[in-house]
Design an enzyme around this catalytic site. Sequence first.
Site, mmCIF file in Angstrom:
data_model
loop_
_atom_site.group_PDB
_atom_site.id
_atom_site.type_symbol
_atom_site.label_atom_id
_atom_site.label_comp_id
_atom_site.label_asym_id
_atom_site.label_seq_id
_atom_site.Cartn_x
_atom_site.Cartn_y
_atom_site.Cartn_z
ATOM 1 N N LYS A 1 -5.826 6.750 16.346
ATOM 2 C CA LYS A 1 -5.339 7.663 15.449
ATOM 3 C C LYS A 1 -5.193 9.081 16.348
ATOM 4 C CE LYS A 1 -4.353 5.480 11.389
ATOM 5 N NZ LYS A 1 -2.969 5.163 10.851
ATOM 6 N N ARG B 1 -11.007 -3.805 3.721
ATOM 7 C CA ARG B 1 -11.752 -3.780 5.026
ATOM 8 C C ARG B 1 -12.488 -2.653 5.355
ATOM 9 N NH1 ARG B 1 -6.274 -5.424 4.988
ATOM 10 N NH2 ARG B 1 -5.915 -7.407 6.197
ATOM 11 N N ARG C 1 3.351 -4.514 17.685
ATOM 12 C CA ARG C 1 2.654 -5.079 18.728
ATOM 13 C C ARG C 1 3.545 -5.228 20.111
ATOM 14 N NH1 ARG C 1 -2.508 -8.099 16.321
ATOM 15 N NH2 ARG C 1 -0.526 -8.856 15.251
ATOM 16 N N GLY D 1 0.669 -1.167 -0.101
ATOM 17 C CA GLY D 1 -0.234 -0.175 0.023
ATOM 18 C C GLY D 1 0.855 1.285 0.023
ATOM 19 N N LEU D 2 0.246 2.338 0.823
ATOM 20 C CA LEU D 2 1.145 3.329 0.840
ATOM 21 C C LEU D 2 2.442 3.223 1.380
ATOM 22 C CD1 LEU D 2 -1.777 5.669 2.226
ATOM 23 C CD2 LEU D 2 -1.171 5.170 0.067
ATOM 24 N N PHE E 1 -10.759 -1.988 10.134
ATOM 25 C CA PHE E 1 -12.099 -2.740 9.574
ATOM 26 C C PHE E 1 -13.156 -2.143 10.131
ATOM 27 C CE2 PHE E 1 -10.759 -5.676 13.118
ATOM 28 C CZ PHE E 1 -12.079 -5.665 13.819
ATOM 29 N N PRO F 1 -8.802 9.879 0.972
ATOM 30 C CA PRO F 1 -8.882 8.525 0.110
ATOM 31 C C PRO F 1 -7.541 8.135 -0.397
ATOM 32 C CG PRO F 1 -10.618 9.870 -0.338
ATOM 33 C CD PRO F 1 -10.201 10.639 0.626
ATOM 34 N N TYR G 1 -9.855 11.580 10.353
ATOM 35 C CA TYR G 1 -10.954 11.309 11.734
ATOM 36 C C TYR G 1 -10.231 11.232 12.984
ATOM 37 C CZ TYR G 1 -10.426 6.122 10.544
ATOM 38 O OH TYR G 1 -9.807 4.910 10.376
ATOM 39 N N SER H 1 -15.726 -7.351 19.947
ATOM 40 C CA SER H 1 -15.432 -8.084 20.938
ATOM 41 C C SER H 1 -14.208 -7.310 21.630
ATOM 42 C CB SER H 1 -14.622 -9.318 20.759
ATOM 43 O OG SER H 1 -13.449 -9.316 20.119
#
Length: 294
Positions: A171, A208, A75, A26-27, A105, A199, A156, A113
Amino acid sequence: MDLKAKMLRDDALKGKTIVVTGGGSGLGKSMTTYFLELGANVVITSRNIEKLQTVKKELEEKTGGTVLPVQCDVRHYDEVEAMVKAANDAFGSVDVLLNNAAGNFISPTERLSANAFDTIIDIVLKGTKNCTLAFGKHWIEKKETNKTVLNIVTTYAFTGSAYVVPSATAKAGVLAMTRSLAVEWAKYGIRFNAIAPGPFPTKGAWDRLLPGDLKEKFDLAKKVPLKRVGDHQELANLAAYLVSDFSAYLNGEVIVIDGGEWLKGAGQMNLLEEVPQEMWDMLEAMIRSKKNKS
Ligand code: HXC
Ligand code: NAP
């Protein structure tokens, strides 16, 4: 207009070593390609080493640059520390950390969950924290200066967004970290900036965020005043500038590159874009006719 035109001079990143998390797709891959074209060495990291090795081969052949692929799940702090060591062992020092890796997603939040929510927070916020802390500690301890951290957020991060709440939450945290450390670590010669892209089609994001026929149903280009999505080179140009010495006085900034998308959603009367030009004579006459009558 050539959206694929390359902005900086050929040697703009010569001598720099740049770590791009999530650099194999991707980017991240597009930014990596341009950094290599500008003379940088690039360390690409992600969970999938086979993918990274394939991308190394492809991009070295394409650009003549040097790529070091390192498997690293952001992580896990121990894996991040090992990645910092591998990058320093290979190139002597690292000049730029580009926190690009992400998970996301769409989902109504009540369907998530606790682990689903955590997974996104862990990749985006904890992952960015892990890489930033590990490189920051290293740079400060070794008294290395003229370092840059560039974080990829989203618009966002400051507006919030329904249906991607873990991502928006994470974010927003990354943006707060960017602005906070821009001040705190400036004394160590480390600057922090962020890019908030609108976008830019990638397989990872589109599969996703717009699965199945949502792609046709919600044409994201229509939400953008400029009526198009972004070209990867446009983002790569901005990222290259922000990691280069040309932007040395930029610190703590978040630069939106979205064709005006988020502002279109924000302005109260922006919905008047829908009014056809030929209706404005009639509307003006109606408004003028009310003068002194209320
Ligand atoms: C609800 C879901 C789910 C879904 C996974 N989960 N997908 N819950 N709806 N669609 C739940 C799982 O059931 C599990 O919870 C938990 O989330 C973790 O899922 P795993 O599959 O075990 O996680 P993992 O293998 O670590 O994969 C992480 C991932 C995956 C985020 C789920 O999609 C991934 O690897 N993504 C990386 C790339 C990516 O997301 N790129 C897009 C970035 S786009 P339980 O409780 O069952 O254990 C982006 C764009 C921003 O950020 C703005 C664009 C405009
Ligand atoms: P992408 O191709 O899915 O990129 C995400 C990358 O993160 C992948 O290379 C993935 O590699 C890596 N990654 C995910 N989890 C990881 C983990 N735990 N550890 C290490 N690496 C991990 O999607 P993209 O669209 O290019 O997104 C790149 C960045 O742009 C993200 O920060 C995203 O939020 C941001 N963004 C994108 C858009 C857009 O329109 N595309 C808009 C706004 C913001 P592996 O799966 O191999 O680990």
